[in-house]
Design a protein around this motif. Structure first.
Motif, short mmCIF file in Angstrom:
data_model
loop_
_atom_site.label_atom_id
_atom_site.label_comp_id
_atom_site.label_asym_id
_atom_site.label_seq_id
_atom_site.Cartn_x
_atom_site.Cartn_y
_atom_site.Cartn_z
N SER A 34 -1.12 21.60 -37.95
CA SER A 34 -1.87 21.41 -36.69
C SER A 34 -1.15 20.43 -35.76
O SER A 34 -1.26 20.53 -34.55
CB SER A 34 -3.30 20.94 -36.97
OG SER A 34 -3.32 19.63 -37.48
N SER A 104 -2.69 14.10 -27.29
CA SER A 104 -3.69 14.63 -28.22
C SER A 104 -4.98 13.84 -28.23
O SER A 104 -5.92 14.21 -28.93
CB SER A 104 -3.11 14.82 -29.62
OG SER A 104 -2.35 13.75 -30.01
N ARG A 110 -7.98 18.69 -27.29
CA ARG A 110 -8.52 18.80 -28.65
C ARG A 110 -9.43 20.01 -28.79
O ARG A 110 -9.37 20.75 -29.76
CB ARG A 110 -9.28 17.53 -29.06
CG ARG A 110 -8.44 16.26 -29.01
CD ARG A 110 -8.91 15.24 -30.02
NE ARG A 110 -8.62 15.64 -31.38
CZ ARG A 110 -7.42 15.57 -31.95
NH1 ARG A 110 -6.40 15.07 -31.30
NH2 ARG A 110 -7.24 15.98 -33.18
N ILE A 133 -8.76 17.43 -39.70
CA ILE A 133 -9.06 18.75 -40.28
C ILE A 133 -10.31 18.68 -41.17
O ILE A 133 -11.21 19.51 -41.06
CB ILE A 133 -7.85 19.33 -41.07
CG1 ILE A 133 -6.56 19.25 -40.23
CG2 ILE A 133 -8.13 20.76 -41.54
CD1 ILE A 133 -6.62 19.95 -38.89
N ARG A 158 10.75 9.32 -42.63
CA ARG A 158 10.81 10.02 -41.34
C ARG A 158 12.23 9.97 -40.77
O ARG A 158 12.73 10.95 -40.23
CB ARG A 158 9.78 9.39 -40.39
CG ARG A 158 9.58 9.99 -39.02
CD ARG A 158 9.46 11.49 -38.93
NE ARG A 158 8.39 12.14 -39.65
CZ ARG A 158 7.21 12.45 -39.14
NH1 ARG A 158 6.93 12.14 -37.91
NH2 ARG A 158 6.30 13.06 -39.87
N ARG A 181 1.62 5.56 -32.95
CA ARG A 181 0.80 6.77 -33.11
C ARG A 181 -0.41 6.50 -33.99
O ARG A 181 -1.51 6.95 -33.68
CB ARG A 181 1.65 7.92 -33.67
CG ARG A 181 2.56 8.49 -32.59
CD ARG A 181 3.04 9.86 -32.93
NE ARG A 181 4.06 9.88 -33.96
CZ ARG A 181 4.11 10.76 -34.95
NH1 ARG A 181 3.19 11.69 -35.06
NH2 ARG A 181 5.09 10.73 -35.82
O1 DC Z 1 1.44 15.66 -37.92
P1 DC Z 1 2.34 15.18 -36.77
O2 DC Z 1 2.89 13.81 -37.00
O3 DC Z 1 3.37 16.18 -36.42
O4 DC Z 1 1.32 15.08 -35.53
C1 DC Z 1 1.75 14.68 -34.25
C2 DC Z 1 0.61 14.05 -33.48
O5 DC Z 1 -0.37 15.03 -33.18
C3 DC Z 1 -0.12 12.92 -34.18
O6 DC Z 1 0.45 11.65 -33.93
C4 DC Z 1 -1.51 13.01 -33.60
C5 DC Z 1 -1.66 14.44 -33.21
N1 DC Z 1 -2.51 15.22 -34.12
C6 DC Z 1 -3.86 15.15 -33.91
O7 DC Z 1 -4.32 14.41 -33.05
N2 DC Z 1 -4.69 15.91 -34.67
C7 DC Z 1 -4.22 16.71 -35.63
N3 DC Z 1 -5.06 17.46 -36.35
C8 DC Z 1 -2.83 16.76 -35.88
C9 DC Z 1 -1.99 15.99 -35.12
#
Ligand code: DC
Length: 225
Positions: A34, A104, A110, A133, A158, A181
């Motif tokens: 996601s 996001s 969202r 999720i 990472r 983040r």
């Molecule tokens: O899983 P990732 O690090 O690739 O996700 C990138 C960004 O996307 C993360 O910092 C916040 C956002 N994100 C979100 O808000 N909700 C999710 N379900 C997945 C990711």
């Protein structure tokens, strides 16, 4: 055996996607990243100079973008497409990483992504990783895992991952990005990153990867009966 939904949430860089991919492969389930969807939206906003503070620009932008997933037939690896173009490499770079949490946290973004994720998961037999999720997208998921790990360990992992993709980024920049983040993702008003009350917590700092995967598979099998 019934098909279930496996939700894997947690902080950035804990190994959620590598774990989720391995679990999906072992169970013959679909894997859905996601985070890649939020990254693709961010890339689109950057490419089209969409100002996240102007709601009209955001809603028009969301109507103009199409995100899809395809499998690379040579290696079975999932690739993300934005309006028909493979953006898998571009969405993993620091330019997108440094903006993705800002984008996001927008309610409209969202809402659009959650709707798409629910559609993709409605047949079950899916492993989805992200931040919300188990709490928002599939609160009814049969198995919820919440991952965390020490920040320095996450940054080192990472950095290695970026290097494998040919991207050289200093450890301080990687660590700062993870911390930024985490802060935005946990403090945002709409569906913040939080452990679901019924999620199983896993600290992956010192867990052996194979062990981590087999533990989740075992938990999943218990819930398939
Ligand atoms: O899983 P990732 O690090 O690739 O996700 C990138 C960004 O996307 C993360 O910092 C916040 C956002 N994100 C979100 O808000 N909700 C999710 N379900 C997945 C990711």
């Amino acid at each position: 055996m019934k098909k279930i939904i496996i939700a894997i949430d947690g902080y950035s860089g804990c190994g959620k996607s590598t774990t989720a991919k391995a679990v999906a492969r072992a169970l013959g389930y679909t894997y859905l990243d996601s985070g890649a969807m939020y990254r693709a939206v961010t890339l689109f906003f950057l490419q089209n100079h969409i100002n996240p503070n102007i709601p009209k620009e955001v809603s028009t932008g969301l109507q103009e973008l199409d995100i899809s997933f395809h499998h690379d037939s040579s290696n079975g690896i999932q690739q993300v497409y934005l309006n028909g173009v493979n953006v898998e490499e571009e969405i993993r770079g620091m330019q997108v990483s440094s903006k993705v949490s800002e984008i996001s946290k927008l309610g409209d973004v969202r809402e659009a992504m959650v709707e798409k994720q629910r559609k993709l998961g409605k047949k079950k037999g899916i492993v989805m990783d992200g931040r919300d999720i188990g709490t928002v997208v599939f609160p009814e998921a049969e198995l919820k895992v919440f991952m965390k790990a020490d920040t320095d360990i996450r940054a080192a992992r990472r950095q290695k991952e970026l290097l494998e993709r040919g991207k050289m980024v200093g450890i301080d920049e990687v660590r700062e990005n993870l911390e930024d983040r985490d802060a935005i993702d946990t403090k945002r008003a709409v569906s913040p990153l939080v452990k679901a009350s019924d999620a199983i917590e896993m600290d992956t700092s010192f867990l052996d990867f194979e062990e981590q995967v087999s533990r989740i598979i075992e938990l999943a099998k218990e819930r398939m009966n």
